[in-house]
Design a protein around this motif. Structure first.
Motif, PDB file in Angstrom:
ATOM      1  N   SER A  77     -44.927  14.949 -13.450  1.00 55.86           N
ATOM      2  CA  SER A  77     -45.811  13.860 -12.992  1.00 55.86           C
ATOM      3  C   SER A  77     -45.506  12.570 -13.753  1.00 55.86           C
ATOM      4  CB  SER A  77     -47.274  14.243 -13.209  1.00 55.86           C
ATOM      5  OG  SER A  77     -47.549  15.485 -12.612  1.00 55.86           O
ATOM      6  N   PHE A  78     -45.260  12.696 -15.051  1.00 59.44           N
ATOM      7  CA  PHE A  78     -44.936  11.537 -15.881  1.00 59.44           C
ATOM      8  C   PHE A  78     -43.599  10.925 -15.458  1.00 59.44           C
ATOM      9  CE2 PHE A  78     -43.496   9.494 -19.885  1.00 59.44           C
ATOM     10  CZ  PHE A  78     -44.623   8.749 -20.201  1.00 59.44           C
ATOM     11  N   TYR A  79     -42.656  11.790 -15.139  1.00 57.72           N
ATOM     12  CA  TYR A  79     -41.367  11.289 -14.620  1.00 57.72           C
ATOM     13  C   TYR A  79     -41.614  10.446 -13.363  1.00 57.72           C
ATOM     14  CZ  TYR A  79     -37.032  10.966 -12.111  1.00 57.72           C
ATOM     15  OH  TYR A  79     -35.967  10.455 -11.408  1.00 57.72           O
ATOM     16  N   ARG A  80     -42.385  10.978 -12.430  1.00 53.24           N
ATOM     17  CA  ARG A  80     -42.665  10.249 -11.175  1.00 53.24           C
ATOM     18  C   ARG A  80     -43.324   8.905 -11.461  1.00 53.24           C
ATOM     19  NH1 ARG A  80     -45.305  14.928  -9.315  1.00 53.24           N
ATOM     20  NH2 ARG A  80     -43.832  16.366  -8.351  1.00 53.24           N
ATOM     21  N   ASP A  81     -44.230   8.925 -12.419  1.00 55.91           N
ATOM     22  CA  ASP A  81     -44.978   7.723 -12.813  1.00 55.91           C
ATOM     23  C   ASP A  81     -44.090   6.647 -13.442  1.00 55.91           C
ATOM     24  OD1 ASP A  81     -47.756   8.131 -12.377  1.00 55.91           O
ATOM     25  OD2 ASP A  81     -48.131   7.339 -14.408  1.00 55.91           O
ATOM     26  N   ARG A  82     -43.237   7.061 -14.380  1.00 58.98           N
ATOM     27  CA  ARG A  82     -42.579   6.089 -15.256  1.00 58.98           C
ATOM     28  C   ARG A  82     -41.088   5.926 -15.043  1.00 58.98           C
ATOM     29  NH1 ARG A  82     -46.151   5.461 -19.771  1.00 58.98           N
ATOM     30  NH2 ARG A  82     -48.198   5.833 -18.845  1.00 58.98           N
ATOM     31  N   PHE A  83     -40.419   6.928 -14.500  1.00 57.63           N
ATOM     32  CA  PHE A  83     -38.953   6.916 -14.513  1.00 57.63           C
ATOM     33  C   PHE A  83     -38.304   7.039 -13.142  1.00 57.63           C
ATOM     34  CE2 PHE A  83     -40.023   8.551 -18.830  1.00 57.63           C
ATOM     35  CZ  PHE A  83     -39.418   7.547 -19.573  1.00 57.63           C
ATOM     36  N   PHE A  84     -39.112   7.262 -12.121  1.00 52.39           N
ATOM     37  CA  PHE A  84     -38.566   7.563 -10.795  1.00 52.39           C
ATOM     38  C   PHE A  84     -37.598   6.489 -10.293  1.00 52.39           C
ATOM     39  CE2 PHE A  84     -38.759   7.400  -6.146  1.00 52.39           C
ATOM     40  CZ  PHE A  84     -38.457   8.703  -5.808  1.00 52.39           C
ATOM     41  N   ASP A  85     -37.910   5.228 -10.567  1.00 50.12           N
ATOM     42  CA  ASP A  85     -37.092   4.125 -10.035  1.00 50.12           C
ATOM     43  C   ASP A  85     -35.835   3.844 -10.848  1.00 50.12           C
ATOM     44  OD1 ASP A  85     -38.801   3.611  -7.893  1.00 50.12           O
ATOM     45  OD2 ASP A  85     -40.044   2.248  -9.083  1.00 50.12           O
ATOM     46  N   THR A  86     -35.745   4.398 -12.046  1.00 51.76           N
ATOM     47  CA  THR A  86     -34.661   3.989 -12.951  1.00 51.76           C
ATOM     48  C   THR A  86     -33.782   5.124 -13.456  1.00 51.76           C
ATOM     49  OG1 THR A  86     -36.316   4.092 -14.710  1.00 51.76           O
ATOM     50  CG2 THR A  86     -35.786   1.898 -13.838  1.00 51.76           C
ATOM     51  N   HIS A  87     -34.334   6.325 -13.570  1.00 53.83           N
ATOM     52  CA  HIS A  87     -33.619   7.428 -14.216  1.00 53.83           C
ATOM     53  C   HIS A  87     -33.426   8.605 -13.245  1.00 53.83           C
ATOM     54  CE1 HIS A  87     -34.962   5.124 -17.653  1.00 53.83           C
ATOM     55  NE2 HIS A  87     -34.463   5.955 -18.537  1.00 53.83           N
ATOM     56  N   VAL A  88     -32.235   9.173 -13.273  1.00 57.06           N
ATOM     57  CA  VAL A  88     -31.988  10.414 -12.524  1.00 57.06           C
ATOM     58  C   VAL A  88     -32.725  11.561 -13.210  1.00 57.06           C
ATOM     59  CG1 VAL A  88     -30.204  12.157 -12.068  1.00 57.06           C
ATOM     60  CG2 VAL A  88     -29.782   9.759 -11.515  1.00 57.06           C
ATOM     61  N   ARG A  89     -33.329  12.438 -12.425  1.00 56.25           N
ATOM     62  CA  ARG A  89     -34.046  13.583 -12.996  1.00 56.25           C
ATOM     63  C   ARG A  89     -33.126  14.793 -13.028  1.00 56.25           C
ATOM     64  NH1 ARG A  89     -37.403  17.345 -10.145  1.00 56.25           N
ATOM     65  NH2 ARG A  89     -38.639  18.586 -11.586  1.00 56.25           N
TER      66      ARG A  89
END
Ligand SMILES: Nc1ncnc2c1ncn2[C@@H]1O[C@H](COP(=O)(O)OP(=O)(O)O)[C@@H](O)[C@H]1O
Ligand SMILES: [Mg+2]
Length: 154
Positions: free
Chosen positions: A16-28
């Motif tokens: 959820s935190f990834y979706r919130d903070r990193f989705f637009d910039t970082h590959v998961r």
């Protein structure tokens, strides 16, 4: 160029935190999604080579789990940042129960990860560490440092 490494039990809020903070910039990069270390390696190597920012979204409970990423990311010129998801076992189990189907991890699995979890320390090679908690209002709160590390320092 930033490599982000998550540390936290199942249900601590990492994805959820990834979706919130990193989705637009970082590959998961997530073993839950990729299933095999072989496929993880392919994607990790591609990010390192392309200098593409990424997040490792695994539980990563032990220093050895993190070490497989930290050294290589640093060698490739990335700034390496750790996020420690601090939660009680009760909260993690409760959030985990809200999930459906295969996403729901059996309680002993969550408890096992909780027991062996060692919060990340700067000595592992992180350039910065943050601790993430979920507030009463259910928003993410991020603070600098990792709890055990700062206790060990004092
Ligand atoms: N900030 C939050 N507030 C309330 N519930 C949350 C929050 N973040 C995540 N959850 C819920 O907790 C559960 C686990 O979250 P998830 O992000 O999948 O954790 P993880 O990736 O660490 O296993 C999900 O059901 C999710 O909806
Ligand atoms: Mg997840």
């Amino acid at each position: 160029m930033e490599a982000v490494i998550f540390v936290g039990v199942q249900g601590s809020g990492k994805t959820s935190f990834y979706r919130d903070r990193f989705f637009d910039t970082h590959v998961r990069i997530s073993l839950d999604m990729l299933r095999t270390r072989r496929r993880e390696e392919t994607l990790l190597a591609a990010c390192l080579k392309a200098k593409q920012p990424f997040v490792i979204d695994n539980t990563n409970p032990l220093p050895d789990d993190r070490a497989r990423y930290v050294g290589r990311a640093r060698a490739a010129g990335f700034r390496v940042v750790g996020y420690f998801f601090e939660t009680s076992l009760e909260q993690a189990i409760r959030r985990n129960q809200q999930r459906h189907g295969k996403k729901r991890i059996p309680v002993p699995g969550v408890a096992g990860t909780f027991r062996k979890l060692q919060p990340p320390t700067l000595a592992e090679g992180f350039d910065a560490l943050y601790t993430v908690t979920i507030s009463a209002g259910e928003t993410f709160v991020t603070r600098s440092g990792s709890l055990l590390h700062s206790q060990a320092e004092t």
